[in-house]
Design an enzyme around this catalytic site. Structure first.
Site, PDB file in Angstrom:
ATOM      1  N   ASN A 187      23.790  47.578  46.849  1.00 52.31           N
ATOM      2  CA  ASN A 187      24.218  47.049  48.101  1.00 52.31           C
ATOM      3  C   ASN A 187      24.455  48.898  49.063  1.00 52.31           C
ATOM      4  OD1 ASN A 187      24.371  45.054  49.535  1.00 52.31           O
ATOM      5  ND2 ASN A 187      25.425  44.343  47.830  1.00 52.31           N
ATOM      6  N   ARG A 234      38.568  46.031  44.285  1.00 50.16           N
ATOM      7  CA  ARG A 234      40.126  46.251  44.119  1.00 50.16           C
ATOM      8  C   ARG A 234      40.270  45.954  45.648  1.00 50.16           C
ATOM      9  NH1 ARG A 234      41.797  46.276  39.252  1.00 50.16           N
ATOM     10  NH2 ARG A 234      43.630  47.588  40.471  1.00 50.16           N
ATOM     11  N   ILE A 235      41.806  45.508  45.209  1.00 46.85           N
ATOM     12  CA  ILE A 235      42.589  44.850  46.783  1.00 46.85           C
ATOM     13  C   ILE A 235      43.374  46.614  47.065  1.00 46.85           C
ATOM     14  CG2 ILE A 235      44.791  43.166  47.361  1.00 46.85           C
ATOM     15  CD1 ILE A 235      42.818  41.219  46.114  1.00 46.85           C
ATOM     16  N   ASN A 249      33.068  45.902  55.002  1.00 49.25           N
ATOM     17  CA  ASN A 249      32.744  44.921  53.790  1.00 49.25           C
ATOM     18  C   ASN A 249      31.516  44.058  53.545  1.00 49.25           C
ATOM     19  OD1 ASN A 249      33.108  44.607  51.057  1.00 49.25           O
ATOM     20  ND2 ASN A 249      34.360  42.839  51.944  1.00 49.25           N
ATOM     21  N   SER A 251      28.145  38.008  54.634  1.00 49.75           N
ATOM     22  CA  SER A 251      28.461  38.777  56.050  1.00 49.75           C
ATOM     23  C   SER A 251      29.474  40.145  55.621  1.00 49.75           C
ATOM     24  CB  SER A 251      30.096  37.980  56.130  1.00 49.75           C
ATOM     25  OG  SER A 251      29.669  36.698  56.919  1.00 49.75           O
ATOM     26  N   GLU A 308      21.231  40.600  51.959  1.00 54.40           N
ATOM     27  CA  GLU A 308      22.103  41.792  51.584  1.00 54.40           C
ATOM     28  C   GLU A 308      22.211  42.950  51.821  1.00 54.40           C
ATOM     29  OE1 GLU A 308      26.034  41.245  49.287  1.00 54.40           O
ATOM     30  OE2 GLU A 308      25.488  39.166  48.836  1.00 54.40           O
TER      31      GLU A 308
HETATM   32  C1  GRF Z   1      27.726  41.282  46.742  1.00 50.65           C
HETATM   33  O1  GRF Z   1      27.568  40.447  46.456  1.00 50.65           O
HETATM   34  C2  GRF Z   1      28.800  41.749  47.241  1.00 50.65           C
HETATM   35  O2  GRF Z   1      27.903  40.441  48.628  1.00 50.65           O
HETATM   36  C3  GRF Z   1      29.325  41.596  46.720  1.00 50.65           C
HETATM   37  O3  GRF Z   1      30.310  41.862  45.317  1.00 50.65           O
HETATM   38  C4  GRF Z   1      28.641  42.270  45.457  1.00 50.65           C
HETATM   39  C5  GRF Z   1      27.996  43.606  45.277  1.00 50.65           C
HETATM   40  O4  GRF Z   1      26.287  43.770  44.458  1.00 50.65           O
HETATM   41  N1  GRF Z   1      31.205  42.305  47.466  1.00 50.65           N
HETATM   42  P1  GRF Z   1      26.299  45.141  44.400  1.00 50.65           P
HETATM   43  O5  GRF Z   1      27.391  45.813  43.533  1.00 50.65           O
HETATM   44  O6  GRF Z   1      26.038  45.615  46.087  1.00 50.65           O
HETATM   45  O7  GRF Z   1      24.628  45.153  43.630  1.00 50.65           O
END
Ligand code: GRF
Length: 204
Positions: A14, A85-86, A101, A130, A168
């Site tokens: 991402n 991480r929380i 996020n 989302s 995403e």
């Molecule tokens: C993604 O599926 C995201 O939605 C989730 O963790 C994954 C991260 O993937 N929170 P990347 O590290 O962006 O490839």
């Protein structure tokens, strides 16, 4: 020019999508030295930093160190991209309305981990992802944009995850762009985009 700091823990696909969309990424920070995405960011000439959570005795101490690293890059927006991480309430408050996020489900369904397996087990016919503003409640917070994908008869976790991940990579850059362009308005917990842009996407 607005500045974005991205937090990652792993492969960073991402993060890569955000960089490739031409967004103003000032730095990428990881809590793990072995996060695959760090090499990509460094290769693109983006500043990187590591704040290893294991070096800190408490969540509070880790979050304070993380905030210090983030603030050194003077970001307008903090983007969590697979950051595992929380976060403490005070960290979340510090970046309130300035931290996004991405979560691999159609929130508020399936907060937490293993979303694709849980979606398959629940027999839902639509799944997705989302982008939301981060609040103290894990995987909640005002929703900026969602993408829906069909759950197909012979899906397994990997196939479904791949279909969601492709979306995403579309919606996260879109949401971050709206933010840096100052187009997002949060009104009683509901996000609107100025200028009538669609906040949903369907990928059959
Ligand atoms: C993604 O599926 C995201 O939605 C989730 O963790 C994954 C991260 O993937 N929170 P990347 O590290 O962006 O490839």
């Amino acid at each position: 020019m607005k500045r974005i700091v991205i937090l990652i823990s792993g492969r960073g696909s991402n993060m890569q999508a955000l960089v490739e969309a031409g967004l103003p990424v000032a730095a990428v920070i990881s809590n793990r030295a072995d996060a695959g995405g760090l090499a990509y960011a460094a290769g693109r000439g983006i500043a990187t930093a590591i704040v290893p959570h294991r070096n800190y005795a408490t969540r509070e101490a880790f979050d304070a160190a993380l905030a210090q690293a983030i603030d050194g890059f003077r970001p307008d927006l903090v983007v969590l991209a697979g950051f595992m991480r929380i976060l403490t309430d005070s960290f979340v408050r510090r970046y309130q309305d300035h931290m996004l996020n991405i979560h691999p489900s159609l929130l508020p369904a399936f907060p937490g981990l293993d979303t694709h397996a849980r979606a398959l087990a629940a027999g839902v016919k639509l799944h997705g992802c989302s982008v939301h503003f981060v609040t103290a409640a894990l995987d909640h917070g005002p929703i900026v944009i969602q993408a829906a994908v069909p759950v197909l008869a012979h899906d397994d976790e990997a196939r479904l995850a791949a279909r969601v991940l492709a979306q995403e990579h579309r919606i996260y850059p879109q949401a971050a762009r709206w933010f840096v362009e100052g187009k997002l308005v949060i009104d009683s917990g509901v996000v609107r985009v100025m200028g009538d842009h669609p906040q949903q996407l369907y990928a059959p």
